[in-house]
Design a protein around this motif. Sequence first.
Motif, PDB file in Angstrom:
ATOM      1  N   LYS A  92      43.463  -1.171   5.509  1.00  0.00           N
ATOM      2  CA  LYS A  92      43.965  -2.254   4.658  1.00  0.00           C
ATOM      3  C   LYS A  92      44.950  -3.136   5.418  1.00  0.00           C
ATOM      4  N   GLN A  93      45.798  -2.521   6.226  1.00  0.00           N
ATOM      5  CA  GLN A  93      46.742  -3.305   7.019  1.00  0.00           C
ATOM      6  C   GLN A  93      46.008  -4.172   8.038  1.00  0.00           C
ATOM      7  N   ARG A  94      44.964  -3.611   8.664  1.00  0.00           N
ATOM      8  CA  ARG A  94      44.176  -4.389   9.618  1.00  0.00           C
ATOM      9  C   ARG A  94      43.489  -5.565   8.936  1.00  0.00           C
ATOM     10  N   ARG A  95      42.914  -5.312   7.756  1.00  0.00           N
ATOM     11  CA  ARG A  95      42.262  -6.402   7.019  1.00  0.00           C
ATOM     12  C   ARG A  95      43.271  -7.473   6.639  1.00  0.00           C
ATOM     13  N   PHE A  96      44.462  -7.040   6.226  1.00  0.00           N
ATOM     14  CA  PHE A  96      45.491  -8.016   5.859  1.00  0.00           C
ATOM     15  C   PHE A  96      45.895  -8.852   7.067  1.00  0.00           C
ATOM     16  N   LEU A  97      46.129  -8.214   8.213  1.00  0.00           N
ATOM     17  CA  LEU A  97      46.548  -8.959   9.401  1.00  0.00           C
ATOM     18  C   LEU A  97      45.465  -9.935   9.852  1.00  0.00           C
ATOM     19  N   THR A  98      44.210  -9.540   9.734  1.00  0.00           N
ATOM     20  CA  THR A  98      43.113 -10.440  10.082  1.00  0.00           C
ATOM     21  C   THR A  98      43.094 -11.639   9.142  1.00  0.00           C
ATOM     22  N   ALA A  99      43.260 -11.380   7.843  1.00  0.00           N
ATOM     23  CA  ALA A  99      43.285 -12.476   6.862  1.00  0.00           C
ATOM     24  C   ALA A  99      44.525 -13.340   7.063  1.00  0.00           C
ATOM     25  N   TYR A 100      45.627 -12.731   7.441  1.00  0.00           N
ATOM     26  CA  TYR A 100      46.876 -13.473   7.654  1.00  0.00           C
ATOM     27  C   TYR A 100      46.762 -14.392   8.869  1.00  0.00           C
ATOM     28  N   CYS A 101      45.938 -14.013   9.839  1.00  0.00           N
ATOM     29  CA  CYS A 101      45.690 -14.882  11.001  1.00  0.00           C
ATOM     30  C   CYS A 101      44.958 -16.147  10.584  1.00  0.00           C
ATOM     31  N   GLU A 102      44.131 -16.038   9.549  1.00  0.00           N
ATOM     32  CA  GLU A 102      43.371 -17.191   9.092  1.00  0.00           C
ATOM     33  C   GLU A 102      44.191 -18.093   8.190  1.00  0.00           C
ATOM     34  N   ARG A 103      45.078 -17.514   7.398  1.00  0.00           N
ATOM     35  CA  ARG A 103      45.931 -18.293   6.496  1.00  0.00           C
ATOM     36  C   ARG A 103      47.260 -17.563   6.343  1.00  0.00           C
ATOM     37  N   PRO A 104      48.305 -18.045   6.990  1.00  0.00           N
ATOM     38  CA  PRO A 104      49.566 -17.301   7.000  1.00  0.00           C
ATOM     39  C   PRO A 104      50.381 -17.448   5.715  1.00  0.00           C
ATOM     40  N   ALA A 105      49.828 -16.949   4.634  1.00  0.00           N
ATOM     41  CA  ALA A 105      50.543 -16.868   3.367  1.00  0.00           C
ATOM     42  C   ALA A 105      50.243 -15.488   2.798  1.00  0.00           C
ATOM     43  N   VAL A 106      51.257 -14.803   2.307  1.00  0.00           N
ATOM     44  CA  VAL A 106      51.100 -13.402   1.924  1.00  0.00           C
ATOM     45  C   VAL A 106      50.112 -13.232   0.780  1.00  0.00           C
ATOM     46  N   ALA A 107      50.276 -13.977  -0.308  1.00  0.00           N
ATOM     47  CA  ALA A 107      49.438 -13.754  -1.492  1.00  0.00           C
ATOM     48  C   ALA A 107      47.943 -13.969  -1.217  1.00  0.00           C
ATOM     49  N   PRO A 108      47.522 -15.100  -0.618  1.00  0.00           N
ATOM     50  CA  PRO A 108      46.079 -15.261  -0.354  1.00  0.00           C
ATOM     51  C   PRO A 108      45.532 -14.244   0.645  1.00  0.00           C
ATOM     52  N   ALA A 109      46.301 -13.925   1.665  1.00  0.00           N
ATOM     53  CA  ALA A 109      45.832 -12.944   2.651  1.00  0.00           C
ATOM     54  C   ALA A 109      45.724 -11.564   2.018  1.00  0.00           C
ATOM     55  N   ALA A 110      46.673 -11.222   1.157  1.00  0.00           N
ATOM     56  CA  ALA A 110      46.616  -9.922   0.469  1.00  0.00           C
ATOM     57  C   ALA A 110      45.403  -9.873  -0.447  1.00  0.00           C
ATOM     58  N   ARG A 111      45.128 -10.977  -1.137  1.00  0.00           N
ATOM     59  CA  ARG A 111      43.964 -11.033  -2.014  1.00  0.00           C
ATOM     60  C   ARG A 111      42.686 -10.829  -1.215  1.00  0.00           C
TER      61      ARG A 111
ATOM     62  N   ALA B  86      42.406  -9.252   1.588  1.00  0.00           N
ATOM     63  CA  ALA B  86      42.383  -7.884   2.126  1.00  0.00           C
ATOM     64  C   ALA B  86      42.182  -6.843   1.037  1.00  0.00           C
ATOM     65  N   GLY B  87      42.333  -7.251  -0.225  1.00  0.00           N
ATOM     66  CA  GLY B  87      42.151  -6.304  -1.329  1.00  0.00           C
ATOM     67  C   GLY B  87      43.365  -5.439  -1.588  1.00  0.00           C
ATOM     68  N   VAL B  88      44.556  -5.946  -1.289  1.00  0.00           N
ATOM     69  CA  VAL B  88      45.786  -5.213  -1.578  1.00  0.00           C
ATOM     70  C   VAL B  88      46.711  -6.105  -2.401  1.00  0.00           C
ATOM     71  N   HIS B  89      47.642  -5.497  -3.087  1.00  0.00           N
ATOM     72  CA  HIS B  89      48.616  -6.260  -3.856  1.00  0.00           C
ATOM     73  C   HIS B  89      49.688  -6.789  -2.908  1.00  0.00           C
ATOM     74  N   ARG B  90      50.211  -7.971  -3.232  1.00  0.00           N
ATOM     75  CA  ARG B  90      51.212  -8.557  -2.334  1.00  0.00           C
ATOM     76  C   ARG B  90      52.484  -7.724  -2.268  1.00  0.00           C
ATOM     77  N   ALA B  91      52.791  -6.976  -3.329  1.00  0.00           N
ATOM     78  CA  ALA B  91      53.967  -6.100  -3.293  1.00  0.00           C
ATOM     79  C   ALA B  91      53.798  -5.019  -2.224  1.00  0.00           C
ATOM     80  N   THR B  92      52.561  -4.588  -2.030  1.00  0.00           N
ATOM     81  CA  THR B  92      52.281  -3.596  -0.981  1.00  0.00           C
ATOM     82  C   THR B  92      52.594  -4.185   0.387  1.00  0.00           C
ATOM     83  N   VAL B  93      52.233  -5.435   0.564  1.00  0.00           N
ATOM     84  CA  VAL B  93      52.500  -6.091   1.846  1.00  0.00           C
ATOM     85  C   VAL B  93      54.004  -6.167   2.084  1.00  0.00           C
ATOM     86  N   TYR B  94      54.761  -6.532   1.053  1.00  0.00           N
ATOM     87  CA  TYR B  94      56.214  -6.604   1.217  1.00  0.00           C
ATOM     88  C   TYR B  94      56.809  -5.223   1.491  1.00  0.00           C
ATOM     89  N   ARG B  95      56.192  -4.177   0.964  1.00  0.00           N
ATOM     90  CA  ARG B  95      56.650  -2.818   1.276  1.00  0.00           C
ATOM     91  C   ARG B  95      56.342  -2.495   2.741  1.00  0.00           C
TER      92      ARG B  95
END
Length: 124
Positions: free
Chosen positions: A32-51, A53-62
């Motif tokens: 999940k972290q790898r998917r998030f980082l890959t998505a974050y490379c495409e669009r550096p905003a937490v909420a869309p990248a978390a969406r 990657a299939g994780v909640h944005r609160a998880t990313v902040y944790r």
Amino acid sequence: MPLIRRDTESPRPCDTCDTLMTNANSPTWNEKQRRFLTAYCERPAVAPAARLAGVHRATVYRWLTEPGFAEAMRLAAEVFFQAHRLKVLAQEAERQRWRDERESARRPMRRAVLERARAARGLA
């Protein structure tokens, strides 16, 4: 497009003591972290990248409480902005080429208009 190299070998022992070093290797990210980082490379905003990657944005902040993950996010944003900068520079060069081409096409028209104006002044 994985950007961060992960070492899978165990930490090396310290040269001056019998204990293992705690920060010898970078942490291994879960899927999940790898998917998030890959998505974050495409669009550096937490909420869309978390969406994506299939994780909640609160998880990313944790996850951001881990210094290694925070650094990985910073690097992912840097990769995005470098790629975006190159794209913007290429678009600007294309616009400048178009402007130069348009200007060279307009010069003959301007010359013809000036000649007519001079001729009209000469007749008046």
